[in-house]
Design a protein around this motif. Sequence first.
Motif, PDB file in Angstrom:
ATOM      1  N   HIS A 186       0.850  -1.194   0.000  1.00  0.00           N
ATOM      2  CA  HIS A 186       0.000   0.000   0.000  1.00  0.00           C
ATOM      3  C   HIS A 186       0.885   1.243   0.000  1.00  0.00           C
ATOM      4  O   HIS A 186       2.012   1.233   0.519  1.00  0.00           O
ATOM      5  N   THR A 187       0.387   2.317  -0.573  1.00  0.00           N
ATOM      6  CA  THR A 187       1.201   3.527  -0.707  1.00  0.00           C
ATOM      7  C   THR A 187       1.518   4.177   0.635  1.00  0.00           C
ATOM      8  O   THR A 187       2.387   5.046   0.700  1.00  0.00           O
ATOM      9  N   GLU A 188       0.837   3.771   1.693  1.00  0.00           N
ATOM     10  CA  GLU A 188       1.210   4.281   3.018  1.00  0.00           C
ATOM     11  C   GLU A 188       2.618   3.829   3.406  1.00  0.00           C
ATOM     12  O   GLU A 188       3.279   4.482   4.216  1.00  0.00           O
ATOM     13  N   HIS A 189       3.068   2.720   2.841  1.00  0.00           N
ATOM     14  CA  HIS A 189       4.384   2.164   3.161  1.00  0.00           C
ATOM     15  C   HIS A 189       5.405   2.529   2.088  1.00  0.00           C
ATOM     16  O   HIS A 189       6.410   1.815   1.913  1.00  0.00           O
ATOM     17  N   LEU A 190       5.167   3.616   1.377  1.00  0.00           N
ATOM     18  CA  LEU A 190       6.016   3.989   0.247  1.00  0.00           C
ATOM     19  C   LEU A 190       7.459   4.229   0.673  1.00  0.00           C
ATOM     20  O   LEU A 190       8.392   3.644   0.121  1.00  0.00           O
ATOM     21  N   ALA A 191       7.661   5.091   1.660  1.00  0.00           N
ATOM     22  CA  ALA A 191       9.016   5.499   2.040  1.00  0.00           C
ATOM     23  C   ALA A 191       9.846   4.323   2.550  1.00  0.00           C
ATOM     24  O   ALA A 191      10.978   4.090   2.091  1.00  0.00           O
ATOM     25  N   GLU A 192       9.279   3.536   3.502  1.00  0.00           N
ATOM     26  CA  GLU A 192      10.070   2.438   4.055  1.00  0.00           C
ATOM     27  C   GLU A 192      10.327   1.341   3.029  1.00  0.00           C
ATOM     28  O   GLU A 192      11.393   0.716   3.021  1.00  0.00           O
ATOM     29  N   THR A 193       9.371   1.101   2.123  1.00  0.00           N
ATOM     30  CA  THR A 193       9.575   0.082   1.095  1.00  0.00           C
ATOM     31  C   THR A 193      10.661   0.492   0.113  1.00  0.00           C
ATOM     32  O   THR A 193      11.500  -0.321  -0.291  1.00  0.00           O
ATOM     33  N   VAL A 194      10.657   1.760  -0.277  1.00  0.00           N
ATOM     34  CA  VAL A 194      11.686   2.267  -1.182  1.00  0.00           C
ATOM     35  C   VAL A 194      13.065   2.096  -0.570  1.00  0.00           C
ATOM     36  O   VAL A 194      14.022   1.666  -1.230  1.00  0.00           O
ATOM     37  N   ARG A 195      13.176   2.409   0.716  1.00  0.00           N
ATOM     38  CA  ARG A 195      14.482   2.282   1.382  1.00  0.00           C
ATOM     39  C   ARG A 195      14.897   0.821   1.528  1.00  0.00           C
ATOM     40  O   ARG A 195      16.038   0.459   1.251  1.00  0.00           O
ATOM     41  N   ARG A 200      15.059   2.632  -7.094  1.00  0.00           N
ATOM     42  CA  ARG A 200      15.642   3.849  -7.678  1.00  0.00           C
ATOM     43  C   ARG A 200      14.647   4.615  -8.527  1.00  0.00           C
ATOM     44  O   ARG A 200      14.757   5.829  -8.676  1.00  0.00           O
ATOM     45  N   SER A 201      13.681   3.916  -9.124  1.00  0.00           N
ATOM     46  CA  SER A 201      12.694   4.564  -9.983  1.00  0.00           C
ATOM     47  C   SER A 201      11.336   3.942  -9.743  1.00  0.00           C
ATOM     48  O   SER A 201      11.231   2.768  -9.372  1.00  0.00           O
ATOM     49  N   VAL A 202      10.307   4.747  -9.961  1.00  0.00           N
ATOM     50  CA  VAL A 202       8.933   4.254  -9.899  1.00  0.00           C
ATOM     51  C   VAL A 202       8.272   4.575 -11.231  1.00  0.00           C
ATOM     52  O   VAL A 202       8.338   5.707 -11.710  1.00  0.00           O
ATOM     53  N   ILE A 203       7.663   3.565 -11.827  1.00  0.00           N
ATOM     54  CA  ILE A 203       6.962   3.737 -13.101  1.00  0.00           C
ATOM     55  C   ILE A 203       5.468   3.741 -12.824  1.00  0.00           C
ATOM     56  O   ILE A 203       4.936   2.785 -12.243  1.00  0.00           O
ATOM     57  N   ILE A 204       4.803   4.800 -13.216  1.00  0.00           N
ATOM     58  CA  ILE A 204       3.365   4.933 -13.000  1.00  0.00           C
ATOM     59  C   ILE A 204       2.643   4.190 -14.123  1.00  0.00           C
ATOM     60  O   ILE A 204       2.686   4.601 -15.278  1.00  0.00           O
ATOM     61  N   ALA A 205       1.995   3.094 -13.783  1.00  0.00           N
ATOM     62  CA  ALA A 205       1.292   2.263 -14.773  1.00  0.00           C
ATOM     63  C   ALA A 205      -0.203   2.482 -14.656  1.00  0.00           C
ATOM     64  O   ALA A 205      -0.985   1.555 -14.416  1.00  0.00           O
ATOM     65  N   LEU A 206      -0.615   3.727 -14.803  1.00  0.00           N
ATOM     66  CA  LEU A 206      -2.028   4.101 -14.765  1.00  0.00           C
ATOM     67  C   LEU A 206      -2.320   4.917 -16.017  1.00  0.00           C
ATOM     68  O   LEU A 206      -2.393   6.149 -15.973  1.00  0.00           O
ATOM     69  N   PRO A 207      -2.482   4.275 -17.178  1.00  0.00           N
ATOM     70  CA  PRO A 207      -2.581   5.016 -18.441  1.00  0.00           C
ATOM     71  C   PRO A 207      -3.744   5.984 -18.509  1.00  0.00           C
ATOM     72  O   PRO A 207      -3.674   6.989 -19.202  1.00  0.00           O
ATOM     73  N   VAL A 226      12.679   9.470  -5.415  1.00  0.00           N
ATOM     74  CA  VAL A 226      12.878   8.501  -6.504  1.00  0.00           C
ATOM     75  C   VAL A 226      12.548   9.161  -7.829  1.00  0.00           C
ATOM     76  O   VAL A 226      11.752  10.098  -7.903  1.00  0.00           O
ATOM     77  N   ASN A 227      13.188   8.672  -8.893  1.00  0.00           N
ATOM     78  CA  ASN A 227      12.844   9.138 -10.232  1.00  0.00           C
ATOM     79  C   ASN A 227      11.487   8.582 -10.621  1.00  0.00           C
ATOM     80  O   ASN A 227      11.134   7.462 -10.248  1.00  0.00           O
ATOM     81  N   THR A 228      10.755   9.364 -11.394  1.00  0.00           N
ATOM     82  CA  THR A 228       9.395   8.979 -11.771  1.00  0.00           C
ATOM     83  C   THR A 228       9.287   8.893 -13.277  1.00  0.00           C
ATOM     84  O   THR A 228       9.702   9.804 -13.995  1.00  0.00           O
ATOM     85  N   ARG A 229       8.743   7.789 -13.762  1.00  0.00           N
ATOM     86  CA  ARG A 229       8.462   7.623 -15.184  1.00  0.00           C
ATOM     87  C   ARG A 229       7.014   7.157 -15.323  1.00  0.00           C
ATOM     88  O   ARG A 229       6.344   6.872 -14.325  1.00  0.00           O
ATOM     89  N   ILE A 230       6.545   7.071 -16.573  1.00  0.00           N
ATOM     90  CA  ILE A 230       5.133   6.750 -16.782  1.00  0.00           C
ATOM     91  C   ILE A 230       5.001   5.810 -17.968  1.00  0.00           C
ATOM     92  O   ILE A 230       5.803   5.841 -18.911  1.00  0.00           O
ATOM     93  N   LEU A 231       4.000   4.924 -17.903  1.00  0.00           N
ATOM     94  CA  LEU A 231       3.686   4.053 -19.023  1.00  0.00           C
ATOM     95  C   LEU A 231       3.204   4.912 -20.182  1.00  0.00           C
ATOM     96  O   LEU A 231       2.389   5.816 -20.004  1.00  0.00           O
ATOM     97  N   CYS A 232       3.719   4.640 -21.374  1.00  0.00           N
ATOM     98  CA  CYS A 232       3.448   5.514 -22.515  1.00  0.00           C
ATOM     99  C   CYS A 232       1.963   5.705 -22.753  1.00  0.00           C
ATOM    100  O   CYS A 232       1.474   6.807 -22.853  1.00  0.00           O
ATOM    101  N   ARG A 233       1.217   4.623 -22.882  1.00  0.00           N
ATOM    102  CA  ARG A 233      -0.206   4.727 -23.156  1.00  0.00           C
ATOM    103  C   ARG A 233      -0.823   3.373 -22.865  1.00  0.00           C
ATOM    104  O   ARG A 233      -0.135   2.367 -22.713  1.00  0.00           O
TER     105      ARG A 233
END
Length: 642
Positions: A186-195, A200-207, A226-233
């Motif tokens: 869950h996104t509530e655990h974002l910081a501790e999970t990343v560590r 290093r990067s998170v890809i947003i897969a919500l087209p 973290v660096n952020t990228r996105i699914l093209c379409r």
Amino acid sequence: MNRTAKIALMVVVDLLALPLCFLAAMLLRVGDAASAMQYPLAAYVLVPLLTVGAFSLSDLYRAVIRFIDQRMLAVTGCTLALATLSVYLILMGMNDDKFPRSTLIIYWFIAFSYVVTSRMAVRNFLRRQMNDAPQPDHAVAIYGAGEPGAQLALTMRTSNEYRPVCFFDDKRALHQRSIAGLRVFHTEHLAETVRSLGVRSVIIALPSVSPQRLRDIMERLSMVGVNTRILCRLLDLADGATPVHTVRDLKFEDLLGRQPVPPRADLFDRCVRGKRVLVTGAGGSIGSELCRQIATLAPAELHLIDHSEFALYTIRQELLGRHPELRISAHLGSVCSARLVERIFQENPIDTIYHAAAYKHVPLVESNIVVGLRNNVLGSQVIAAAAGKFKVGTCVLISSDKAVRPTNIMGASKRIAELIFQAAAAVHGPDTTFCMVRFGNVLGSSGSVIPLFQRQLAEGGPLTITHPEVSRYFMLIAEAAQLVIQAGAMAKGGDVFVLDMGEPVRIVDLARTLIMMSGLTEKTAQNPAGDIGLKFVGLFPGEKLYEELLTDGKVFPSDHPRIMRMKEHALDPGVLDTYITCLMLACNTHDRAMIASMVKAIVAEYMPQPNGAAPENPAPTVAPPDKNRPALLRSFSPHRIE
């Protein structure tokens, strides 16, 4: 093995395995081997041969097993069903009542299970062999544990570019579940999970995510560094696709708080298809995009005018490369040259004009008012006169939001250009339809603040902003060009069309978002260890805090939901000609006070700042904290108008 040998191997294996599948079906149907062997051997040969033929028709043998996907297996299952149906029809034609025909249904299930199991086993074996190389150390997480995210995770496992380690999702029901072999957090655990996982990067897969939610997600991710990228379409990610082609960096238009409206076909090509079209300022930001859009609508001819040799060469080569069949004529020179413009019109009949040639950079024009006025005013007068003289069907002026109650020479010159087109509509109305299109800054135009910010980021900052409260309207350059073309198709004569630009954006919010998108932090008094600071330098001469799109004139709806029609006050054509003649004479003197007086006489709303100075109470040099506004933009993008 070469490809032919691989196909031969698959066919041989299937010819050995499919009779066994048929035998298994018979055993399940009749119950014992002795009963199964009572039936003729031809059945054990005919059914596998028909099955192999069906597989060949489905292209199963041409498919690369390492990249085989569900669609290929589904087609194979359908052709297998056709093969079994063919056997059934053959048996009916032979009146063979002894053969248990329900065996064919059992055979379909067994044979299809064999195909799926054998191909998936070989695919996984090949992938493991290819992935024996060291695993990539770029650990990534996928934001969004839906179907696109699961497909992306499977795709990443076939490459050496990324190493997916987990999913993040807002749904609590998915917490600690496993999808595509990865744990969901869950996104509530974002910081501790990343560590803990070294993400290093998170890809947003919500087209289909909305810009508002995308900004919220990006803000949350930026806080954990973290660096952020996105699914093209939203696409059906084929197995084996290269992840670098399916994800990209976030762009400013992703965060734009407005959805572009697709062009209406009946408006989009009305003034272009089969027409001879002229674009002035064709090498500029808006002019070049207009050329690209026009070229897709099959004009009879496309004529380009620009005074910049390099810009004209660049757009001409681009258009020739994309549309080699299109007749393109490039004319090098200034629209201020009446002789050049008239020669072009004499030699080339023109049906539609888009007048985009203008100087538009406010500080530069404010420092060079004579050149700015001559180009923007005289150029518009020459084009309007030529359009009327040669009976051009439609003539569209690209104007600016800075023409509304202008405080600078650039804005005033664009308002004078509007007055020129309004006067031309009154004089040449029956033969030529003149109109003006007014809009704000666009993504991708020249003179943009974003490239400036990017250079300053590369140099370590600070990002320079004129004032904490300065705001601008923004839109995508492709949408702006499309709306310009459609507005011209709706013109009745003398119309001022205003494009719906959404909500204005504060430049300071834009700068802060750019810092965040770069994975950096803002340096402030509260955070002296930050990476990049903001520096306020005061308003440029003639610069406004807020731009406007509407005056006190009457506003009417148009046939397009994003375009409004206005009726502005106009000057008598004879009076306007006299004023412009006097203005050009004043320009010859280079007397700024006299020039400003003449501009004021023409544009009554022109309110220049005294001595070109910025307002009193100059802006602070450090950005004040803003607790009442979101850290990300409600509406987003950069760039000045062409």
